[in-house]
Structure formats: structure tokens, C-alpha cells
Scaffold this active site. Structure first.
Site, mmCIF file in Angstrom:
data_model
loop_
_atom_site.group_PDB
_atom_site.id
_atom_site.type_symbol
_atom_site.label_atom_id
_atom_site.label_comp_id
_atom_site.label_asym_id
_atom_site.label_seq_id
_atom_site.Cartn_x
_atom_site.Cartn_y
_atom_site.Cartn_z
ATOM 1 C CG ASN A 104 24.912 -16.544 -14.966
ATOM 2 O OD1 ASN A 104 24.264 -15.829 -15.718
ATOM 3 N ND2 ASN A 104 25.985 -16.115 -14.321
ATOM 4 C CE1 TYR A 149 26.908 -8.334 -17.251
ATOM 5 C CE2 TYR A 149 25.827 -8.862 -19.314
ATOM 6 C CZ TYR A 149 25.952 -9.024 -17.941
ATOM 7 O OH TYR A 149 25.107 -9.883 -17.267
ATOM 8 C CD GLU A 166 24.028 -3.225 -13.589
ATOM 9 O OE1 GLU A 166 25.124 -3.774 -13.784
ATOM 10 O OE2 GLU A 166 23.128 -3.738 -12.884
ATOM 11 C CE LYS A 183 23.016 -12.797 -16.753
ATOM 12 N NZ LYS A 183 24.433 -13.224 -16.557
ATOM 13 C CG HIS A 221 22.704 -8.507 -14.399
ATOM 14 N ND1 HIS A 221 24.065 -8.418 -14.258
ATOM 15 C CD2 HIS A 221 22.205 -7.304 -14.027
ATOM 16 C CE1 HIS A 221 24.370 -7.195 -13.838
ATOM 17 N NE2 HIS A 221 23.255 -6.506 -13.693
#
Ligand code: ATP
Ligand code: MG
Length: 138
Positions: free
Chosen positions: A113, A50, A127, A10, A116
Site C-alpha cells: 500500500n 513492525y 519509529e 514502501k 507507512h
């Protein structure tokens, strides 16, 4: 069963120069990197990715964060890749993640975080296809 999963390093982890450390960890844990590209997602692209979270209160903040800088999108392959990658990532909230997991090591907050990972075979299929045509997966 040999599986493929989608991973994203990320924007926070890219900004903090953790790309090499995370890629090395994937290889050390037996994942084969079979596709990868760096891209700066638009907010629309992040929203499409998302979309399952569109009703969640954190959706607009999450998609703003995911389009705040470049990400490295990857397809990882190994036996049991989807569950094993989730274990390696650790809990969504880095403070609750097990020691040694990617989120514990490199995550900053429940939103920022670091990584993913797909959470089921169906999600992985969606995805991977969202980012990679089959000719870009080796
Ligand atoms: P990911 O789908 O990114 O692998 P996950 O499956 O552990 O993470 P999800 O519940 O799918 O967690 O949430 C997707 C992402 O939304 C999280 O990784 C995090 O970046 C963000 N997020 C989740 N919960 C919160 C929250 N309570 N507040 C802010 N951001 C959140
Ligand atoms: Mg998820």
C-alpha cells in the site's frame, strides 16, 4: 503543535518509480522533509520495526514484503504532522481509501500500500529513533 512523523515509501512504490511524485506531494501539502535515506531493510529490521504486529497473521508476509527491495525512510515535519499524514495516506486498503490519497493513487493491495506513517506521538518517537540518530535530522 509542530510535530514530526516517520514516513516510509514502501518497496512497491519505489519499484513503480513513484518516489518523486510522493515527495512532491509531501512538499505541496506543507510537510518539510527533515531527514531521508534509502535503505534495503533486512527481514529482521522489518520485524523490529513492525514488532507491534508480531501476533498478526500477516506479520511474516508483511516483513518479507518490507524487505523485498529498497525503501525511502523520511522524517516529515509540520503542524499536526502525524494525523495529517495519516489523512494524506488514506485507509490501509487502497480500495477503501479516499480519492486523491497516496494509497488510492499509488497502492496496489492491502499489503502493498505504498506508504507507512506513524500513528501516534509515541509511535513516531519510536519509529524516528529506529532509523535516524538525531544528527541525521535537520
Ligand atoms: P502502516 O502501519 O504501514 O502505516 P496502517 O497503520 O494503515 O499501515 P496497520 O494495521 O498498522 O496499518 O498494518 C501495517 C501494515 O501491514 C499495513 O500498512 C499493510 O502493509 C500490512 N497489512 C495490514 N493489514 C493487512 C492484511 N489484512 N493483510 C496483509 N497485510 C496487511
Ligand atoms: Mg500502522
Amino acid at each position: 503543535m509542530i510535530e514530526r512523523t516517520l514516513a516510509i515509501i514502501k518497496p512497491d512504490a519505489c519499484r513503480k518509480n513513484y518516489l518523486g511524485l510522493i515527495l512532491a506531494r509531501y512538499e505541496k501539502e506543507g510537510f518539510r522533509i527533515c531527514a531521508g535515506k534509502m535503505q534495503w531493510l533486512s527481514q529482521r529490521q522489518a520485524e523490529g520495526f513492525y514488532h507491534v504486529h508480531r501476533e498478526r497473521p500477516f506479520f511474516s508476509s508483511l516483513t518479507r514484503f518490507m524487505s523485498s527491495g529498497p525503501v525511502l525512510t523520511l522524517v516529515l515535519e509540520k503542524e499536526n504532522a502525524i494525523a495529517d499524514h495519516r489523512t494524506l495516506m488514506g485507509a490501509t486498503d487502497p480500495q477503501k481509501a479516499e480519492g486523491g490519497t497516496l494509497r488510492k493513487l499509488y497502492g496496489g493491495s492491502i499489503e502493498e500500500n505504498a506508504v507507512h506513517g506513524s500513528d501516534s506521538p509515541e509511535t513516531a518517537r519510536f519509529e524516528i529513533a529506529y532509523f535516524f540518530p538525531s544528527v541525521e535530522i535537520f
